[in-house]
Design a protein around this motif. Structure first.
Motif, PDB file in Angstrom:
ATOM      1  N   GLN A 110     -16.494 -58.735 -23.254  1.00 59.80           N
ATOM      2  CA  GLN A 110     -15.243 -58.926 -23.999  1.00 59.80           C
ATOM      3  C   GLN A 110     -14.955 -60.414 -24.240  1.00 59.80           C
ATOM      4  OE1 GLN A 110     -11.915 -56.702 -22.349  1.00 59.80           O
ATOM      5  NE2 GLN A 110     -13.289 -55.126 -21.578  1.00 59.80           N
ATOM      6  N   HIS A 111     -15.769 -61.285 -23.649  1.00 62.09           N
ATOM      7  CA  HIS A 111     -15.553 -62.728 -23.767  1.00 62.09           C
ATOM      8  C   HIS A 111     -16.531 -63.326 -24.782  1.00 62.09           C
ATOM      9  CE1 HIS A 111     -12.679 -63.190 -20.383  1.00 62.09           C
ATOM     10  NE2 HIS A 111     -13.211 -62.028 -20.039  1.00 62.09           N
ATOM     11  N   PRO A 112     -16.117 -64.416 -25.462  1.00 64.87           N
ATOM     12  CA  PRO A 112     -16.875 -64.935 -26.609  1.00 64.87           C
ATOM     13  C   PRO A 112     -18.074 -65.816 -26.257  1.00 64.87           C
ATOM     14  CG  PRO A 112     -14.894 -66.239 -26.310  1.00 64.87           C
ATOM     15  CD  PRO A 112     -14.830 -65.129 -25.283  1.00 64.87           C
ATOM     16  N   PHE A 113     -18.981 -65.277 -25.418  1.00 70.17           N
ATOM     17  CA  PHE A 113     -20.250 -65.940 -25.162  1.00 70.17           C
ATOM     18  C   PHE A 113     -21.343 -65.222 -25.953  1.00 70.17           C
ATOM     19  CE2 PHE A 113     -17.761 -66.732 -21.331  1.00 70.17           C
ATOM     20  CZ  PHE A 113     -18.005 -68.083 -21.072  1.00 70.17           C
ATOM     21  N   GLN A 114     -22.410 -65.934 -26.283  1.00 75.68           N
ATOM     22  CA  GLN A 114     -23.573 -65.301 -26.888  1.00 75.68           C
ATOM     23  C   GLN A 114     -24.554 -64.958 -25.763  1.00 75.68           C
ATOM     24  OE1 GLN A 114     -25.236 -67.117 -30.452  1.00 75.68           O
ATOM     25  NE2 GLN A 114     -23.337 -68.272 -30.762  1.00 75.68           N
ATOM     26  N   ARG A 157     -26.942 -65.478 -18.456  1.00 76.51           N
ATOM     27  CA  ARG A 157     -27.719 -66.383 -19.298  1.00 76.51           C
ATOM     28  C   ARG A 157     -27.204 -66.255 -20.726  1.00 76.51           C
ATOM     29  NH1 ARG A 157     -32.460 -64.190 -17.231  1.00 76.51           N
ATOM     30  NH2 ARG A 157     -33.175 -63.715 -19.326  1.00 76.51           N
ATOM     31  N   VAL A 158     -26.936 -67.395 -21.348  1.00 71.67           N
ATOM     32  CA  VAL A 158     -26.439 -67.371 -22.720  1.00 71.67           C
ATOM     33  C   VAL A 158     -27.492 -67.950 -23.660  1.00 71.67           C
ATOM     34  CG1 VAL A 158     -24.016 -67.478 -22.053  1.00 71.67           C
ATOM     35  CG2 VAL A 158     -25.275 -69.598 -22.417  1.00 71.67           C
ATOM     36  N   LYS A 159     -27.380 -67.599 -24.934  1.00 68.50           N
ATOM     37  CA  LYS A 159     -28.377 -67.996 -25.923  1.00 68.50           C
ATOM     38  C   LYS A 159     -28.160 -69.407 -26.454  1.00 68.50           C
ATOM     39  CE  LYS A 159     -29.007 -63.239 -27.564  1.00 68.50           C
ATOM     40  NZ  LYS A 159     -28.891 -62.316 -28.716  1.00 68.50           N
ATOM     41  N   THR A 160     -27.023 -70.002 -26.135  1.00 64.12           N
ATOM     42  CA  THR A 160     -26.678 -71.317 -26.681  1.00 64.12           C
ATOM     43  C   THR A 160     -26.794 -72.397 -25.614  1.00 64.12           C
ATOM     44  OG1 THR A 160     -24.354 -70.879 -26.188  1.00 64.12           O
ATOM     45  CG2 THR A 160     -25.129 -70.344 -28.401  1.00 64.12           C
ATOM     46  N   ALA A 161     -27.046 -73.628 -26.076  1.00 66.44           N
ATOM     47  CA  ALA A 161     -27.070 -74.777 -25.164  1.00 66.44           C
ATOM     48  C   ALA A 161     -25.645 -75.208 -24.852  1.00 66.44           C
ATOM     49  CB  ALA A 161     -27.846 -75.926 -25.798  1.00 66.44           C
ATOM     50  N   GLN A 169     -17.138 -79.115 -25.376  1.00 66.06           N
ATOM     51  CA  GLN A 169     -17.244 -78.877 -23.939  1.00 66.06           C
ATOM     52  C   GLN A 169     -15.932 -78.346 -23.375  1.00 66.06           C
ATOM     53  OE1 GLN A 169     -18.531 -82.542 -22.154  1.00 66.06           O
ATOM     54  NE2 GLN A 169     -20.663 -82.300 -22.809  1.00 66.06           N
ATOM     55  N   GLU A 170     -14.855 -78.910 -23.855  1.00 64.51           N
ATOM     56  CA  GLU A 170     -13.534 -78.445 -23.420  1.00 64.51           C
ATOM     57  C   GLU A 170     -13.316 -76.990 -23.810  1.00 64.51           C
ATOM     58  OE1 GLU A 170      -8.813 -79.586 -24.085  1.00 64.51           O
ATOM     59  OE2 GLU A 170     -10.365 -81.073 -24.537  1.00 64.51           O
ATOM     60  N   SER A 171     -13.752 -76.648 -25.028  1.00 62.28           N
ATOM     61  CA  SER A 171     -13.632 -75.270 -25.484  1.00 62.28           C
ATOM     62  C   SER A 171     -14.498 -74.333 -24.650  1.00 62.28           C
ATOM     63  CB  SER A 171     -14.037 -75.181 -26.957  1.00 62.28           C
ATOM     64  OG  SER A 171     -14.044 -73.844 -27.395  1.00 62.28           O
ATOM     65  N   GLU A 172     -15.706 -74.783 -24.302  1.00 60.32           N
ATOM     66  CA  GLU A 172     -16.618 -73.979 -23.484  1.00 60.32           C
ATOM     67  C   GLU A 172     -16.045 -73.781 -22.083  1.00 60.32           C
ATOM     68  OE1 GLU A 172     -20.087 -71.682 -23.223  1.00 60.32           O
ATOM     69  OE2 GLU A 172     -19.234 -72.730 -24.949  1.00 60.32           O
ATOM     70  N   TYR A 198     -27.279 -72.069 -19.352  1.00 62.09           N
ATOM     71  CA  TYR A 198     -27.301 -72.327 -20.792  1.00 62.09           C
ATOM     72  C   TYR A 198     -28.727 -72.555 -21.284  1.00 62.09           C
ATOM     73  CZ  TYR A 198     -22.248 -72.670 -20.692  1.00 62.09           C
ATOM     74  OH  TYR A 198     -20.913 -72.384 -20.544  1.00 62.09           O
ATOM     75  N   LYS A 199     -28.981 -72.145 -22.497  1.00 64.53           N
ATOM     76  CA  LYS A 199     -30.323 -72.191 -23.061  1.00 64.53           C
ATOM     77  C   LYS A 199     -30.758 -73.625 -23.368  1.00 64.53           C
ATOM     78  CE  LYS A 199     -33.138 -69.936 -26.630  1.00 64.53           C
ATOM     79  NZ  LYS A 199     -33.963 -69.199 -25.673  1.00 64.53           N
TER      80      LYS A 199
END
Length: 207
Positions: A110-114, A157-161, A169-172, A198-199
């Protein structure tokens, strides 16, 4: 010729005797394990397969067990020297792990990670055993005994760096904070280990 036939017959008898002994031993192991599991939990159990193997560190039995009301079977690794010696939460710990992985996937997605992969394990850290006779779910255990007795390990594990820009970074970090808050709302923060990989980098976030 008679001597050769006699030798062949003896070999057949020896091989047949060893096979019968092995079948009898497996049957005894199966019945003992089924009995012990049924004493612990109010379900029927059936051992469907026993295989012996050596993994380099010793000789073991791989025991496949079916549990009443559960579709997928369970596999127990038993030491050859003590094939019917069961751990305190054998079978039900794997059932809890399956329930937990499904639960955390529903929460985290439900959270906006890839996401590339989500995995998790759950354990009990309680000296006095929890009651498992009625086969409680891991959520029922959490509600009954409290989050302090539960160990939560979640690996993502996420698909993005991980972003290099400070505003990104603050948003992440805000996304991670919101995820932690959600896990707290589900009482998963008593003994929580959360790792986000992170990838394309060695960047980890661990709590």
């Amino acid at each position: 010729m008679k001597k050769l036939i006699g030798i062949i017959l003896i070999l057949f008898l020896v091989i047949g005797g060893l096979w019968i002994f092995a079948v009898f031993k497996d049957h005894q192991i199966a019945k003992d394990i089924e009995h012990k599991l049924e004493e612990r939990m109010n379900r029927e159990f059936k051992v469907t397969n026993i295989v012996s193997y050596n993994d380099g560190s010793g000789d073991y039995y791989g025991v496949t067990v079916e549990m009443e009301g559960i579709k997928d079977p369970f596999t127990l690794e038993q030491n050859e020297d003590a094939p019917t010696s069961l751990f305190r939460y054998d079978v039900i710990s794997e059932l809890w792990r399956r329930q937990y992985r499904q639960q955390i996937n529903e929460i985290i997605k439900q959270h906006p990670f890839q996401f590339e992969d989500i995995d998790g394990t759950v354990g009990i850290q309680r000296e006095k055993p929890v009651k498992i006779k009625n086969v409680p779910s891991i959520q029922e255990i959490r509600e009954q005994y409290g989050k302090e007795d539960i160990i939560d390990n979640i690996d993502i594990r996420v698909k993005t760096a991980f972003p290099t820009n400070s505003s990104q970074q603050e948003s992440e970090n805000e996304k991670v904070y919101n995820l932690l808050q959600d896990l707290r709302n589900h009482e998963m923060d008593g003994n929580l280990s959360l790792t986000i990989e992170y990838k394309g980098s060695l960047k980890y976030i661990k709590y």
